[in-house]
Write an enzyme that holds these catalytic residues in place. Structure first.
Site, PDB file in Angstrom:
ATOM      1  N   ASP A   1      39.177  38.457  50.430  1.00 18.18           N
ATOM      2  CA  ASP A   1      37.843  38.394  49.200  1.00 18.18           C
ATOM      3  C   ASP A   1      36.875  39.467  49.361  1.00 18.18           C
ATOM      4  O   ASP A   1      36.552  40.313  48.263  1.00 18.18           O
ATOM      5  CB  ASP A   1      37.156  37.299  49.389  1.00 18.18           C
ATOM      6  CG  ASP A   1      36.646  36.684  50.795  1.00 18.18           C
ATOM      7  OD1 ASP A   1      37.234  37.402  51.856  1.00 18.18           O
ATOM      8  OD2 ASP A   1      36.164  35.831  51.082  1.00 18.18           O
TER       9      ASP A   1
ATOM     10  N   LYS B   1      42.812  37.045  55.702  1.00 22.90           N
ATOM     11  CA  LYS B   1      41.896  36.069  55.438  1.00 22.90           C
ATOM     12  C   LYS B   1      41.805  35.229  56.865  1.00 22.90           C
ATOM     13  O   LYS B   1      41.864  34.225  56.813  1.00 22.90           O
ATOM     14  CB  LYS B   1      42.422  35.048  54.421  1.00 22.90           C
ATOM     15  CG  LYS B   1      41.032  34.000  54.119  1.00 22.90           C
ATOM     16  CD  LYS B   1      40.049  34.691  53.312  1.00 22.90           C
ATOM     17  CE  LYS B   1      38.913  33.465  53.046  1.00 22.90           C
ATOM     18  NZ  LYS B   1      37.623  34.204  52.770  1.00 22.90           N
TER      19      LYS B   1
ATOM     20  N   ASP C   1      50.659  40.790  46.111  1.00 24.01           N
ATOM     21  CA  ASP C   1      51.073  40.598  44.728  1.00 24.01           C
ATOM     22  C   ASP C   1      49.805  40.534  43.881  1.00 24.01           C
ATOM     23  O   ASP C   1      49.853  41.528  42.736  1.00 24.01           O
ATOM     24  CB  ASP C   1      51.682  39.101  44.697  1.00 24.01           C
ATOM     25  CG  ASP C   1      52.697  39.205  43.207  1.00 24.01           C
ATOM     26  OD1 ASP C   1      52.626  40.322  42.698  1.00 24.01           O
ATOM     27  OD2 ASP C   1      52.921  37.977  42.942  1.00 24.01           O
TER      28      ASP C   1
ATOM     29  N   ASP D   1      48.352  43.980  41.436  1.00 20.08           N
ATOM     30  CA  ASP D   1      47.973  44.057  39.818  1.00 20.08           C
ATOM     31  C   ASP D   1      46.671  44.732  39.657  1.00 20.08           C
ATOM     32  O   ASP D   1      46.310  45.043  38.651  1.00 20.08           O
ATOM     33  CB  ASP D   1      47.980  42.719  39.338  1.00 20.08           C
ATOM     34  CG  ASP D   1      49.525  42.239  38.689  1.00 20.08           C
ATOM     35  OD1 ASP D   1      50.787  42.828  39.332  1.00 20.08           O
ATOM     36  OD2 ASP D   1      49.756  41.733  37.657  1.00 20.08           O
TER      37      ASP D   1
ATOM     38  N   TYR E   1      54.904  32.198  48.908  1.00 24.85           N
ATOM     39  CA  TYR E   1      55.750  32.006  47.915  1.00 24.85           C
ATOM     40  C   TYR E   1      56.994  31.180  48.124  1.00 24.85           C
ATOM     41  O   TYR E   1      57.885  31.359  48.900  1.00 24.85           O
ATOM     42  CB  TYR E   1      56.519  33.500  47.653  1.00 24.85           C
ATOM     43  CG  TYR E   1      55.446  34.294  46.757  1.00 24.85           C
ATOM     44  CD1 TYR E   1      53.971  34.305  47.237  1.00 24.85           C
ATOM     45  CD2 TYR E   1      55.636  34.992  45.585  1.00 24.85           C
ATOM     46  CE1 TYR E   1      53.177  34.778  46.292  1.00 24.85           C
ATOM     47  CE2 TYR E   1      54.645  35.394  44.764  1.00 24.85           C
ATOM     48  CZ  TYR E   1      53.303  35.697  45.199  1.00 24.85           C
ATOM     49  OH  TYR E   1      52.410  35.992  44.382  1.00 24.85           O
TER      50      TYR E   1
END
Ligand code: NAD
Length: 357
Positions: free
Chosen positions: A220, A187, A244, A248, A134
């Site tokens: 993933d 990852k 983030d 959701d 970010y």
């Protein structure tokens, strides 16, 4: 005895509507819980404040927050903020960085009376909140995006040992108080250094929590497992952007963003803020679901209770949580959950449930 100064920052879009209902509910629990006193201090923020005070986050607001015990922040319409204007900073990112609110705690769970594709979901995403990809919060000064030429952008991702260790500690402590299961999401197969440092730091902290079972997934693969068998996950610790996105997704598993609370937590301060954004598509229509913001305020009370050994704040938090569940069970819902109540009507219904509890 709890005696708290709470800063209230309404935000943009649906912000004033859902924050308004949140304060209404906090007044209701305050009337019910002996020994709990909250004073609300409204501070300017967002697009309205840009018009009146020339800044989306005036100094007055930061100074005002610093004098309070905690804050409640509505969502902000950041996609239309002009990033080249120094007076149009993203209040969420700036405040998280300024007050070092390094843990973004975002629970997702099923509620009775809310239909969703899954049952028995009860998990918490613990997202690192001050570093990562970010751009508005990963450097001491300036932003983490650069354009060496008009057709190229370099975006920096920051991962530190300190940031990774402290978010892991929050996750392990939380897991210990819940089902004692923690999932690390990274990852590492591609981002060998950054996610590698994150993973190693989390494992190091985990060594002191032998009672907590740890597993890990590449992000993933985790996205797949999250939609296939979300009920197996308890506490999920991950870096900023992954957290983030996954929070959701987790909200989508249990009925939507209107049910997804969040708390920005640091060692010395906290700001309650729903997971969702300012929903410009429904702003001003009195149809937003205020539950996520209301439950965020309940999380704030819970943590004020923990930090101050204050039973009154705990009682108020559980009164709100039980009240939300009961109101939903009575089939009182806003349109996003298939109901017909307005934002205000839901707030009123919840207040009457709390008053009769
Ligand atoms: P969003 O979360 O605002 O909306 C996504 C969808 O969910 C929309 O259809 C919206 O109507 C619905 N929704 C969200 N909250 C709801 C609620 N409480 N009740 C009912 N429906 C709800 O995401 P977006 O559209 O991607 O972003 C809109 C703006 O919010 C953008 O400017 C974005 O930058 C900003 N944003 C802010 C925050 C924050 O302040 N923390 C977080 C995310 C996005």
């Amino acid at each position: 005895m709890g005696d708290y100064q709470i800063a209230v920052l309404e935000g943009d879009g649906i912000g004033p509507e859902i924050v308004g209902e949140t304060i209404k509910v906090l007044h209701a629990v305050q009337r019910k819980v002996r020994d709990l006193r909250m004073e609300f201090r409204y501070l300017p923020v967002g697009l309205k404040s840009y018009k009146t005070d020339g800044s989306t986050l005036p100094n007055e607001t930061i100074e005002g927050l610093a004098k309070c015990d905690a804050g409640i922040l509505g969502p902000v319409t950041t996609h239309i903020y002009d990033t080249s204007d120094p007076n149009m900073v993203n209040p969420s990112g700036t405040l998280r960085k300024y007050f070092d609110l390094y843990a973004n705690i975002r629970p997702a769970k099923n509620y009775p009376g809310v239909s969703s594709r899954y049952e028995h979901v009860d998990l918490v995403i613990v997202r690192e909140n001050t570093e990562g990809m970010y751009a508005d919060r990963n450097l001491h000064f300036g932003t983490g995006e650069f354009m060496p030429d008009p057709d190229t952008v370099l975006s920096f991702r920051v991962v530190t040992r300190k940031g990774s260790e402290r978010i892991a500690k929050v996750g392990f402590e939380l897991a210990r108080s819940r089902r004692k299961s923690l999932t690390l999401v990274h990852k590492m197969n591609v981002l060998r250094k950054g996610c590698g440092l994150f993973y190693d730091s989390c494992q190091k902290i985990g060594a002191a929590y032998e009672d907590v079972a740890v597993r890990d997934y590449h992000v993933d693969a985790f996205a797949l497992h999250l939609v296939q068998r979300p009920e197996v996950f308890d506490v999920v610790v991950t870096t900023n952007m992954f957290g983030d996105i996954l929070s959701d997704q987790a909200a989508g598993l249990v009925g939507g963003l209107g049910l997804a609370p969040g708390l920005n937590l640091g060692d010395h301060f906290m700001i309650a803020q729903a997971t969702h954004g300012s929903a410009p598509d429904i702003a001003g229509k009195n149809m937003a679901n205020p539950i996520a913001e209301i439950l965020s305020a309940a999380m704030m009370l819970e943590w004020l209770g923990i930090r101050n050994h204050d039973q009154s704040a705990f009682i108020a938090a559980s009164m709100i949580q039980a009240g939300v569940a009961k109101t939903l069970q009575q089939n009182k819902k806003t349109p996003d959950l298939g109901g017909t109540l307005t934002t205000e009507e839901f707030g009123d219904a919840l207040v009457s449930v709390i008053e009769s509890s």
